[in-house]
Each structure stands twice: as C-alpha cells, then as structure tokens.
Design a protein around this motif. Sequence first.
Motif, PDB file in Angstrom:
ATOM      1  N   THR A   3       0.852  -1.183   0.000  1.00 46.75           N
ATOM      2  CA  THR A   3       0.000   0.000   0.000  1.00 46.75           C
ATOM      3  C   THR A   3       0.890   1.236   0.000  1.00 46.75           C
ATOM      4  O   THR A   3       2.063   1.175   0.386  1.00 46.75           O
ATOM      5  N   PRO A   4       0.334   2.374  -0.400  1.00 47.92           N
ATOM      6  CA  PRO A   4       1.140   3.608  -0.340  1.00 47.92           C
ATOM      7  C   PRO A   4       1.616   3.928   1.079  1.00 47.92           C
ATOM      8  O   PRO A   4       2.711   4.450   1.258  1.00 47.92           O
ATOM      9  N   GLU A   5       0.820   3.594   2.098  1.00 49.43           N
ATOM     10  CA  GLU A   5       1.213   3.860   3.478  1.00 49.43           C
ATOM     11  C   GLU A   5       2.423   3.004   3.873  1.00 49.43           C
ATOM     12  O   GLU A   5       3.345   3.487   4.520  1.00 49.43           O
ATOM     13  N   ILE A   6       2.416   1.723   3.480  1.00 48.02           N
ATOM     14  CA  ILE A   6       3.559   0.847   3.779  1.00 48.02           C
ATOM     15  C   ILE A   6       4.806   1.347   3.051  1.00 48.02           C
ATOM     16  O   ILE A   6       5.898   1.386   3.611  1.00 48.02           O
ATOM     17  N   GLN A   7       4.657   1.768   1.800  1.00 48.64           N
ATOM     18  CA  GLN A   7       5.789   2.292   1.033  1.00 48.64           C
ATOM     19  C   GLN A   7       6.347   3.548   1.691  1.00 48.64           C
ATOM     20  O   GLN A   7       7.562   3.732   1.785  1.00 48.64           O
ATOM     21  N   GLN A   8       5.457   4.400   2.209  1.00 47.71           N
ATOM     22  CA  GLN A   8       5.884   5.617   2.902  1.00 47.71           C
ATOM     23  C   GLN A   8       6.674   5.270   4.167  1.00 47.71           C
ATOM     24  O   GLN A   8       7.692   5.901   4.457  1.00 47.71           O
ATOM     25  N   VAL A   9       6.224   4.263   4.905  1.00 50.26           N
ATOM     26  CA  VAL A   9       6.932   3.832   6.117  1.00 50.26           C
ATOM     27  C   VAL A   9       8.316   3.302   5.748  1.00 50.26           C
ATOM     28  O   VAL A   9       9.308   3.606   6.417  1.00 50.26           O
ATOM     29  N   LYS A  10       8.407   2.533   4.676  1.00 49.50           N
ATOM     30  CA  LYS A  10       9.713   2.007   4.241  1.00 49.50           C
ATOM     31  C   LYS A  10      10.682   3.142   3.939  1.00 49.50           C
ATOM     32  O   LYS A  10      11.844   3.098   4.346  1.00 49.50           O
ATOM     33  N   LEU A  11      10.206   4.145   3.223  1.00 54.34           N
ATOM     34  CA  LEU A  11      11.068   5.277   2.890  1.00 54.34           C
ATOM     35  C   LEU A  11      11.483   6.048   4.142  1.00 54.34           C
ATOM     36  O   LEU A  11      12.650   6.407   4.299  1.00 54.34           O
ATOM     37  N   ARG A  12      10.543   6.287   5.032  1.00 57.45           N
ATOM     38  CA  ARG A  12      10.806   7.077   6.232  1.00 57.45           C
ATOM     39  C   ARG A  12      11.800   6.402   7.173  1.00 57.45           C
ATOM     40  O   ARG A  12      12.647   7.048   7.768  1.00 57.45           O
ATOM     41  N   PHE A  13      11.703   5.064   7.289  1.00 60.50           N
ATOM     42  CA  PHE A  13      12.536   4.345   8.249  1.00 60.50           C
ATOM     43  C   PHE A  13      13.678   3.567   7.593  1.00 60.50           C
ATOM     44  O   PHE A  13      14.359   2.797   8.253  1.00 60.50           O
ATOM     45  N   ASP A  20       6.555 -10.304   0.954  1.00 57.05           N
ATOM     46  CA  ASP A  20       5.253 -10.307   1.616  1.00 57.05           C
ATOM     47  C   ASP A  20       5.404 -10.302   3.138  1.00 57.05           C
ATOM     48  O   ASP A  20       4.669  -9.609   3.834  1.00 57.05           O
ATOM     49  N   GLY A  21       6.341 -11.087   3.664  1.00 59.10           N
ATOM     50  CA  GLY A  21       6.557 -11.144   5.105  1.00 59.10           C
ATOM     51  C   GLY A  21       6.996  -9.806   5.682  1.00 59.10           C
ATOM     52  O   GLY A  21       6.583  -9.427   6.781  1.00 59.10           O
ATOM     53  N   LEU A  22       7.810  -9.071   4.952  1.00 59.95           N
ATOM     54  CA  LEU A  22       8.264  -7.755   5.386  1.00 59.95           C
ATOM     55  C   LEU A  22       7.102  -6.772   5.389  1.00 59.95           C
ATOM     56  O   LEU A  22       6.902  -6.030   6.356  1.00 59.95           O
ATOM     57  N   ASN A  23       6.326  -6.784   4.310  1.00 59.58           N
ATOM     58  CA  ASN A  23       5.175  -5.885   4.224  1.00 59.58           C
ATOM     59  C   ASN A  23       4.160  -6.204   5.322  1.00 59.58           C
ATOM     60  O   ASN A  23       3.564  -5.301   5.909  1.00 59.58           O
ATOM     61  N   ARG A  24       3.975  -7.474   5.616  1.00 60.32           N
ATOM     62  CA  ARG A  24       3.048  -7.887   6.676  1.00 60.32           C
ATOM     63  C   ARG A  24       3.546  -7.405   8.042  1.00 60.32           C
ATOM     64  O   ARG A  24       2.764  -6.924   8.860  1.00 60.32           O
ATOM     65  N   ALA A  25       4.860  -7.504   8.287  1.00 55.74           N
ATOM     66  CA  ALA A  25       5.427  -7.043   9.556  1.00 55.74           C
ATOM     67  C   ALA A  25       5.218  -5.535   9.731  1.00 55.74           C
ATOM     68  O   ALA A  25       4.862  -5.074  10.822  1.00 55.74           O
ATOM     69  N   ILE A  26       5.414  -4.765   8.684  1.00 54.11           N
ATOM     70  CA  ILE A  26       5.191  -3.318   8.743  1.00 54.11           C
ATOM     71  C   ILE A  26       3.717  -3.030   9.004  1.00 54.11           C
ATOM     72  O   ILE A  26       3.362  -2.180   9.824  1.00 54.11           O
ATOM     73  N   ASP A  27       2.836  -3.763   8.329  1.00 56.55           N
ATOM     74  CA  ASP A  27       1.395  -3.590   8.513  1.00 56.55           C
ATOM     75  C   ASP A  27       0.992  -3.885   9.965  1.00 56.55           C
ATOM     76  O   ASP A  27       0.233  -3.129  10.572  1.00 56.55           O
ATOM     77  N   ILE A  28       1.527  -4.961  10.536  1.00 54.52           N
ATOM     78  CA  ILE A  28       1.234  -5.308  11.934  1.00 54.52           C
ATOM     79  C   ILE A  28       1.729  -4.199  12.868  1.00 54.52           C
ATOM     80  O   ILE A  28       1.030  -3.792  13.796  1.00 54.52           O
ATOM     81  N   ALA A  29       2.933  -3.700  12.617  1.00 60.60           N
ATOM     82  CA  ALA A  29       3.497  -2.627  13.454  1.00 60.60           C
ATOM     83  C   ALA A  29       2.597  -1.398  13.425  1.00 60.60           C
ATOM     84  O   ALA A  29       2.335  -0.787  14.471  1.00 60.60           O
ATOM     85  N   MET A  30       2.096  -1.035  12.258  1.00 67.65           N
ATOM     86  CA  MET A  30       1.228   0.138  12.157  1.00 67.65           C
ATOM     87  C   MET A  30      -0.127  -0.116  12.817  1.00 67.65           C
ATOM     88  O   MET A  30      -0.692   0.796  13.430  1.00 67.65           O
ATOM     89  N   GLN A  31      -0.643  -1.339  12.726  1.00 67.86           N
ATOM     90  CA  GLN A  31      -1.936  -1.649  13.344  1.00 67.86           C
ATOM     91  C   GLN A  31      -1.857  -1.664  14.872  1.00 67.86           C
ATOM     92  O   GLN A  31      -2.785  -1.238  15.554  1.00 67.86           O
TER      93      GLN A  31
END
Length: 191
Positions: A3-13, A20-31
């Motif tokens: 998602t654009p939000e996950i991509q934004q988090v990747k850039l910021r951090f 998929d596992g990395l994107n899922r981990a970021i999604d869980i962290a944000m939730q």
Amino acid sequence: MVTPEIQQVKLRFGIIGNADGLNRAIDIAMQVAPTDLSVLITGESGVGKEAFPKIIHEYSRRKHSRKYIAVNCGAIPEGTIDSELFGHEKGAFTGAIGERQGYFGEANGGTIFLDEIGEVPLPVQVKLLRVLETRSFERVGGTQNIAVDVRIVSATNRDLEQMVASGAFREDLYYRLNVVALRTPPLRDRG
C-alpha cells in the motif's frame, strides 16, 4: 500488495525489500501502534528489528510528548542491568553516590525498546514481569513502589520458546512480552 502507506513507512525508516513477510510485519506494526499492547519482534541478526519499535512509537499516541528509549540488554553487564533498567537509590551499593532514575523511569509515558531480551538474567526477568503486571517497580536499594506508564517493545534473535523449555527464560514473562508477535523475515527472503 504494497500500500502507499507501507511504502511511505519504508522510505521514512530506511527499510529495503518488498517481500510479503516484510510488508506484513510493517502492517502489523502500524496496526498495533495505537494500542498499548506489548510486542515481541523476532528475527535473525541484521534484519532491521530495531526499525519496528520506532515505527510503533512514531505511529502511537506517545510520540508527541513522550520519550523513546532503546536499550541493548545484551550490552549491559549482568551485575549492573538491574540498576540500569530500574535505577538505584543513593548508597544502594558501592559507587552509588546519588539517586539514578533508570531507563524505565526515563521512558515513563513513552516507549521502551528492550533489544536482545533473551540475554536478560532470570532475577531481572522477575522485575520485568512485575513492571508488565503492575505497571510499577522499585529502584535498587529502594522500598518505594514507583508507578510507570511505559509501552514495552522487545526483540530477540534467540528462540525464546526453547529457552522457556530449558528454564533459561520465564514462561510467564514470555507470554506477557509476546502479546503481539512480529516476525521480521531474513534478508535473503526479501526482494
């Protein structure tokens, strides 16, 4: 799907990869960020586990007015970890010439990241359990209960379940830390 939000988090951090596992981990962290649930981050050495507590803190209600404290539990000598985490009173031991607040006191109202949690000695694990259960602690050499409002995020590259089975890690502490499990995939599995 990224998602654009996950991509934004990747850039910021500074997180690199598109597995998929990395994107899922970021999604869980944000939730989980808006909650006060304890999070246990697992993964191999060098996979960037230290980025996830920062994400959790920055997307939480604690980010504006409170502190984020990162503690490498494996780098603190066993004899001083108690004092480093919980502070001490003046005269509690040789060299304690003044009162020290400790990391938990400094992080009050914010987030504390306990990296290498599997390295914490059993006697200190009891105190960590107390903080999680009662939201309070006592300084070394003190008798006063100190209330604390801290979000605890911890990380390890060790198998804590195996450590629990062998008696090297407290089972009750493991379950209190592992309310939300976040696994970071190895670098070799990232695109």
